[in-house]
Design a protein around this motif. Structure first.
Motif, PDB file in Angstrom:
ATOM      1  N   ARG A  45       0.845  -1.183   0.000  1.00  0.00           N
ATOM      2  CA  ARG A  45       0.000   0.000   0.000  1.00  0.00           C
ATOM      3  C   ARG A  45       0.886   1.240   0.000  1.00  0.00           C
ATOM      4  NH1 ARG A  45      -5.188   0.168   3.940  1.00  0.00           N
ATOM      5  NH2 ARG A  45      -5.382  -1.844   2.866  1.00  0.00           N
ATOM      6  N   GLU A  46       0.534   2.218  -0.823  1.00  0.00           N
ATOM      7  CA  GLU A  46       1.334   3.427  -0.937  1.00  0.00           C
ATOM      8  C   GLU A  46       0.471   4.668  -0.792  1.00  0.00           C
ATOM      9  OE1 GLU A  46       3.135   3.911  -4.785  1.00  0.00           O
ATOM     10  OE2 GLU A  46       1.231   3.717  -5.856  1.00  0.00           O
ATOM     11  N   ALA A  47       1.061   5.718  -0.256  1.00  0.00           N
ATOM     12  CA  ALA A  47       0.362   6.984  -0.125  1.00  0.00           C
ATOM     13  C   ALA A  47       0.262   7.666  -1.484  1.00  0.00           C
ATOM     14  CB  ALA A  47       1.084   7.888   0.861  1.00  0.00           C
ATOM     15  N   VAL A  48      -0.898   8.147  -1.805  1.00  0.00           N
ATOM     16  CA  VAL A  48      -1.134   8.841  -3.071  1.00  0.00           C
ATOM     17  C   VAL A  48      -1.160  10.349  -2.849  1.00  0.00           C
ATOM     18  CG1 VAL A  48      -2.774   9.195  -4.942  1.00  0.00           C
ATOM     19  CG2 VAL A  48      -2.422   6.893  -4.003  1.00  0.00           C
ATOM     20  N   ALA A  49      -1.935  10.786  -1.862  1.00  0.00           N
ATOM     21  CA  ALA A  49      -2.072  12.222  -1.609  1.00  0.00           C
ATOM     22  C   ALA A  49      -2.510  12.438  -0.174  1.00  0.00           C
ATOM     23  CB  ALA A  49      -3.098  12.838  -2.558  1.00  0.00           C
ATOM     24  N   THR A  57      -1.125  20.318   0.915  1.00  0.00           N
ATOM     25  CA  THR A  57      -1.216  19.028   0.230  1.00  0.00           C
ATOM     26  C   THR A  57       0.160  18.507  -0.164  1.00  0.00           C
ATOM     27  OG1 THR A  57      -1.493  20.119  -1.928  1.00  0.00           O
ATOM     28  CG2 THR A  57      -3.494  19.576  -0.702  1.00  0.00           C
ATOM     29  N   ASN A  58       0.204  17.201  -0.359  1.00  0.00           N
ATOM     30  CA  ASN A  58       1.415  16.560  -0.846  1.00  0.00           C
ATOM     31  C   ASN A  58       0.998  15.354  -1.671  1.00  0.00           C
ATOM     32  OD1 ASN A  58       4.105  16.248  -1.263  1.00  0.00           O
ATOM     33  ND2 ASN A  58       4.556  15.287   0.707  1.00  0.00           N
ATOM     34  N   TYR A  59       1.743  15.083  -2.737  1.00  0.00           N
ATOM     35  CA  TYR A  59       1.376  14.028  -3.674  1.00  0.00           C
ATOM     36  C   TYR A  59       2.549  13.108  -3.962  1.00  0.00           C
ATOM     37  CZ  TYR A  59      -2.626  17.061  -4.689  1.00  0.00           C
ATOM     38  OH  TYR A  59      -3.757  17.831  -4.583  1.00  0.00           O
ATOM     39  N   ALA A  60       2.223  11.868  -4.270  1.00  0.00           N
ATOM     40  CA  ALA A  60       3.232  10.963  -4.792  1.00  0.00           C
ATOM     41  C   ALA A  60       3.690  11.484  -6.141  1.00  0.00           C
ATOM     42  CB  ALA A  60       2.654   9.560  -4.932  1.00  0.00           C
TER      43      ALA A  60
END
Length: 114
Positions: A45-49, A57-60
């Motif tokens: 599982r990975e963080a997308v946003a 905000t922060n994004y992959a």
């Protein structure tokens, strides 16, 4: 009892768009962090946003410029607008909220066909 209910997943062709929603029900209290994660078959599982209370905000890297996370604090809801979808975006998407403790949604499937 707090539940996170997701909606908006589905099947879309490459280049298309989808909008995911996740609403918290129950007495969750003040929500600090809201986020979207995804998990493809056979992968972690990975963080997308992520989005903070103040809207930072922060994004992959893989979704920057294509996905937008937003939140409605009055509705305890987080959104993920996904544009220019690619087959590699295919995964189960999970919302995540942190209040007095962390909560996970049940997941919604996004499938992007080539």
């Amino acid at each position: 009892q707090v539940q996170l209910v997701e909606s908006g997943g589905g099947l879309v062709q490459a280049g298309g768009s989808l909008r995911l929603s996740c609403a918290a029900s129950g007495s969750i209290g003040s929500i600090n962090l809201m986020a979207w994660y995804r998990q493809a078959p056979g992968k972690q599982r990975e963080a997308v946003a992520i989005i903070t209370t103040s809207g930072i905000t922060n994004y992959a890297d893989s979704v920057k410029g294509r996905f937008t996370i937003s939140r409605d604090n009055a509705k305890n809801t987080v959104y993920l607008q996904m544009n220019s979808l690619k087959p590699e975006d295919t995964a189960a998407y999970y919302c995540y909220m942190v209040a007095l403790r962390p909560y996970w949604g049940q997941g919604t499937q996004v499938t992007v066909s080539s």
